[in-house]
Design a protein around this motif. Sequence first.
Motif: not given
Length: 329
Positions: A53, A56-57, A60, A216, A293-298
């Motif tokens: 995570d 990922y952050n 992005l 997640s 992106e952040v709402e969907k993935m994390n």
Amino acid sequence: MNLKRILSTIALGACLITAAGCGGSEEGASSGDVSKYPDKPINLVVTHAAGGDTDYNARLLARLLEKDLGQSVVANNVTGANGSIALEQYKDGDKDGYTLIATNTAALIGNKATGLSDFSYEAFEPVAIYGKQAGENVVVRADSPYNTIEDLVNASKANPDTIKYGVSMGGGVYIASVIMDKEIGAKFNVVDTGDASNRLTSLLGGHVDATSIPYSGAKEYIESGQLKSLGTLLSSRSEMLPNIPSLSETYPDLSVDTYYVILAPKGTDPAIVEKLNKAIMKVVKENPEYKTEVEKMNFQAPWCLSVEDTKAELQKQLDHFMKFSQYLK
């Protein structure tokens, strides 16, 4: 040779090998006019491995920052010892704004509380807290008799050292287990089962009775009825997951927030720090791609703090963790 000396030796060796990324100029960029900054690529050092995570952050953010800054922001992973290798190596790096560090506060703050590092955020120029993890969920198997955190804690008190609780030693989940022990009297048999994926496997396989896993990672097992979440370690309920209680609602001190943070080496020009903060704020608060992106993935709601609010939040978390430092070392 003790652990701190080993880390220092590794960091020194890395600095000699990659001199461009360590040490460098003694003087930061002159304060004032930063209109030309940046005029070359920025190196973003990520303290944790690709795929997690924190990585990922960071990636992005880097990708979307490039559009606003007009320069490449290149993410590079420098991993090891819960982020302390990279933090040690780059805390005294170039002060020109072209070397930044992306980490998480469970590492940055937790490493000092556990004694893995002898420094924390004060060794850097904090740029921005730019995200909040959806929260470690304390989870049990679906056939477990425990339906609330009180059920689990009370059972451990009634039968000390019989309920196995999986952690990764030294990390935020370990700090939470110490808080449960010292602050609320839980009597778990704490077992080092490694990272989140290994903790999940241990729980599903019956090797531990409870553990904590980021939402997640636990989501599909909760939704399929294999696991139950007793709540999150967040200090307040997640905006994205309002139906999952925060464990601090029951036990006020039982919270371990994990924030994602960008740091600059100590002495970096405050004007550069402010310019970077504003650029990060713009991405997090205004970019629709970032939000999606952040709402969907994390399962993260976009969230970012100013430089001063970032420092205040880091100090607040440091104070919280250091209350338990004598039990963590």
